[in-house]
Motif scaffolding. Structure first.
Motif, PDB file in Angstrom:
ATOM      1  N   GLU A 166      -3.481  14.415  -3.729  1.00  0.00           N
ATOM      2  CA  GLU A 166      -3.435  14.889  -2.353  1.00  0.00           C
ATOM      3  C   GLU A 166      -4.295  13.986  -1.487  1.00  0.00           C
ATOM      4  OE1 GLU A 166      -4.409  19.023  -1.999  1.00  0.00           O
ATOM      5  OE2 GLU A 166      -3.287  19.517  -3.798  1.00  0.00           O
ATOM      6  N   LYS A 167      -3.888  13.844  -0.243  1.00  0.00           N
ATOM      7  CA  LYS A 167      -4.604  12.988   0.697  1.00  0.00           C
ATOM      8  C   LYS A 167      -5.823  13.720   1.247  1.00  0.00           C
ATOM      9  CE  LYS A 167      -3.704  10.354   4.890  1.00  0.00           C
ATOM     10  NZ  LYS A 167      -2.652   9.973   5.846  1.00  0.00           N
ATOM     11  N   LEU A 168      -6.995  13.091   1.133  1.00  0.00           N
ATOM     12  CA  LEU A 168      -8.209  13.616   1.760  1.00  0.00           C
ATOM     13  C   LEU A 168      -8.424  12.964   3.117  1.00  0.00           C
ATOM     14  CD1 LEU A 168     -10.779  13.745  -1.175  1.00  0.00           C
ATOM     15  CD2 LEU A 168      -9.648  15.658  -0.055  1.00  0.00           C
ATOM     16  N   THR A 169      -8.355  11.645   3.140  1.00  0.00           N
ATOM     17  CA  THR A 169      -8.435  10.853   4.369  1.00  0.00           C
ATOM     18  C   THR A 169      -7.409   9.745   4.251  1.00  0.00           C
ATOM     19  OG1 THR A 169     -10.083   9.303   3.501  1.00  0.00           O
ATOM     20  CG2 THR A 169     -10.931  11.294   4.580  1.00  0.00           C
ATOM     21  N   ASP A 170      -7.339   8.875   5.239  1.00  0.00           N
ATOM     22  CA  ASP A 170      -6.353   7.797   5.208  1.00  0.00           C
ATOM     23  C   ASP A 170      -6.480   6.895   3.991  1.00  0.00           C
ATOM     24  OD1 ASP A 170      -5.083   8.575   7.508  1.00  0.00           O
ATOM     25  OD2 ASP A 170      -6.253   7.265   8.810  1.00  0.00           O
ATOM     26  N   ASN A 171      -7.672   6.763   3.453  1.00  0.00           N
ATOM     27  CA  ASN A 171      -7.862   5.858   2.324  1.00  0.00           C
ATOM     28  C   ASN A 171      -8.424   6.546   1.083  1.00  0.00           C
ATOM     29  OD1 ASN A 171     -10.397   6.330   3.316  1.00  0.00           O
ATOM     30  ND2 ASN A 171     -11.096   4.226   3.161  1.00  0.00           N
ATOM     31  N   ASN A 172      -8.245   7.859   0.983  1.00  0.00           N
ATOM     32  CA  ASN A 172      -8.847   8.607  -0.112  1.00  0.00           C
ATOM     33  C   ASN A 172      -7.878   9.684  -0.617  1.00  0.00           C
ATOM     34  OD1 ASN A 172     -10.711   9.645  -1.876  1.00  0.00           O
ATOM     35  ND2 ASN A 172     -12.298   9.967  -0.339  1.00  0.00           N
ATOM     36  N   TYR A 173      -7.566   9.615  -1.920  1.00  0.00           N
ATOM     37  CA  TYR A 173      -6.651  10.573  -2.546  1.00  0.00           C
ATOM     38  C   TYR A 173      -7.328  11.172  -3.770  1.00  0.00           C
ATOM     39  CZ  TYR A 173      -2.958   8.851   0.437  1.00  0.00           C
ATOM     40  OH  TYR A 173      -2.203   8.535   1.526  1.00  0.00           O
ATOM     41  N   TRP A 174      -7.013  12.433  -4.066  1.00  0.00           N
ATOM     42  CA  TRP A 174      -7.654  13.092  -5.212  1.00  0.00           C
ATOM     43  C   TRP A 174      -6.682  13.996  -5.928  1.00  0.00           C
ATOM     44  CZ3 TRP A 174      -8.618  18.327  -6.085  1.00  0.00           C
ATOM     45  CH2 TRP A 174      -8.199  19.186  -5.075  1.00  0.00           C
TER      46      TRP A 174
ATOM     47  N   MET B   8       0.816  -1.192   0.000  1.00  0.00           N
ATOM     48  CA  MET B   8       0.000   0.000   0.000  1.00  0.00           C
ATOM     49  C   MET B   8       0.864   1.262   0.000  1.00  0.00           C
ATOM     50  SD  MET B   8      -3.452   0.804   0.424  1.00  0.00           S
ATOM     51  CE  MET B   8      -4.214  -0.377   1.467  1.00  0.00           C
ATOM     52  N   ASP B   9       2.022   1.189   0.669  1.00  0.00           N
ATOM     53  CA  ASP B   9       2.910   2.353   0.717  1.00  0.00           C
ATOM     54  C   ASP B   9       3.399   2.758  -0.669  1.00  0.00           C
ATOM     55  OD1 ASP B   9       2.655   2.495   3.470  1.00  0.00           O
ATOM     56  OD2 ASP B   9       4.475   1.349   3.859  1.00  0.00           O
ATOM     57  N   LYS B  10       3.656   1.770  -1.531  1.00  0.00           N
ATOM     58  CA  LYS B  10       4.108   2.075  -2.888  1.00  0.00           C
ATOM     59  C   LYS B  10       3.014   2.778  -3.683  1.00  0.00           C
ATOM     60  CE  LYS B  10       7.584  -1.481  -3.366  1.00  0.00           C
ATOM     61  NZ  LYS B  10       8.073  -2.600  -4.161  1.00  0.00           N
ATOM     62  N   VAL B  11       1.780   2.363  -3.484  1.00  0.00           N
ATOM     63  CA  VAL B  11       0.661   2.982  -4.195  1.00  0.00           C
ATOM     64  C   VAL B  11       0.486   4.421  -3.720  1.00  0.00           C
ATOM     65  CG1 VAL B  11      -1.822   2.890  -4.627  1.00  0.00           C
ATOM     66  CG2 VAL B  11      -0.487   0.780  -4.542  1.00  0.00           C
ATOM     67  N   ILE B  12       0.576   4.639  -2.430  1.00  0.00           N
ATOM     68  CA  ILE B  12       0.449   5.993  -1.883  1.00  0.00           C
ATOM     69  C   ILE B  12       1.573   6.874  -2.410  1.00  0.00           C
ATOM     70  CG2 ILE B  12       0.570   7.360   0.242  1.00  0.00           C
ATOM     71  CD1 ILE B  12      -0.937   5.009   1.607  1.00  0.00           C
ATOM     72  N   SER B  13       2.792   6.361  -2.427  1.00  0.00           N
ATOM     73  CA  SER B  13       3.920   7.130  -2.973  1.00  0.00           C
ATOM     74  C   SER B  13       3.689   7.456  -4.440  1.00  0.00           C
ATOM     75  CB  SER B  13       5.223   6.343  -2.839  1.00  0.00           C
ATOM     76  OG  SER B  13       5.581   6.194  -1.500  1.00  0.00           O
TER      77      SER B  13
END
Length: 73
Positions: A14-22, A1-6
């Motif tokens: 940008e991070k909206l919540t722990d599991n939501n990016y936009w 999951m860290d690779k996907v977030i990176s």
């Protein structure tokens, strides 16, 4: 999951919540139990059945949500 977030952050999300990016064109949400939900501005949503980063990159580039010359992980 860290690779996907990176990957998402390296490509303008940008991070909206722990599991939501936009970004300006779409929203990527990590689903409970695995998988992604990718929604456009009209709330059309595509779902994956697992956390395959290649599926995510394919959807984001195919629909123009990120540049085809994306920044790698």
């Amino acid at each position: 999951m860290d690779k996907v977030i990176s990957f998402l952050e390296n490509n303008g999300f940008e991070k909206l919540t722990d599991n939501n990016y936009w970004n300006d064109t779409c929203n990527v949400k990590f689903q409970d139990g695995g998988g992604y939900a990718v929604s456009d501005k009209l709330d059309n949503t595509m779902y994956s059945i697992d956390n395959n980063i290649y599926w995510l990159i394919g959807v984001l580039t195919y629909y123009g949500f990120i540049d085809k010359n994306y920044v790698d992980i």
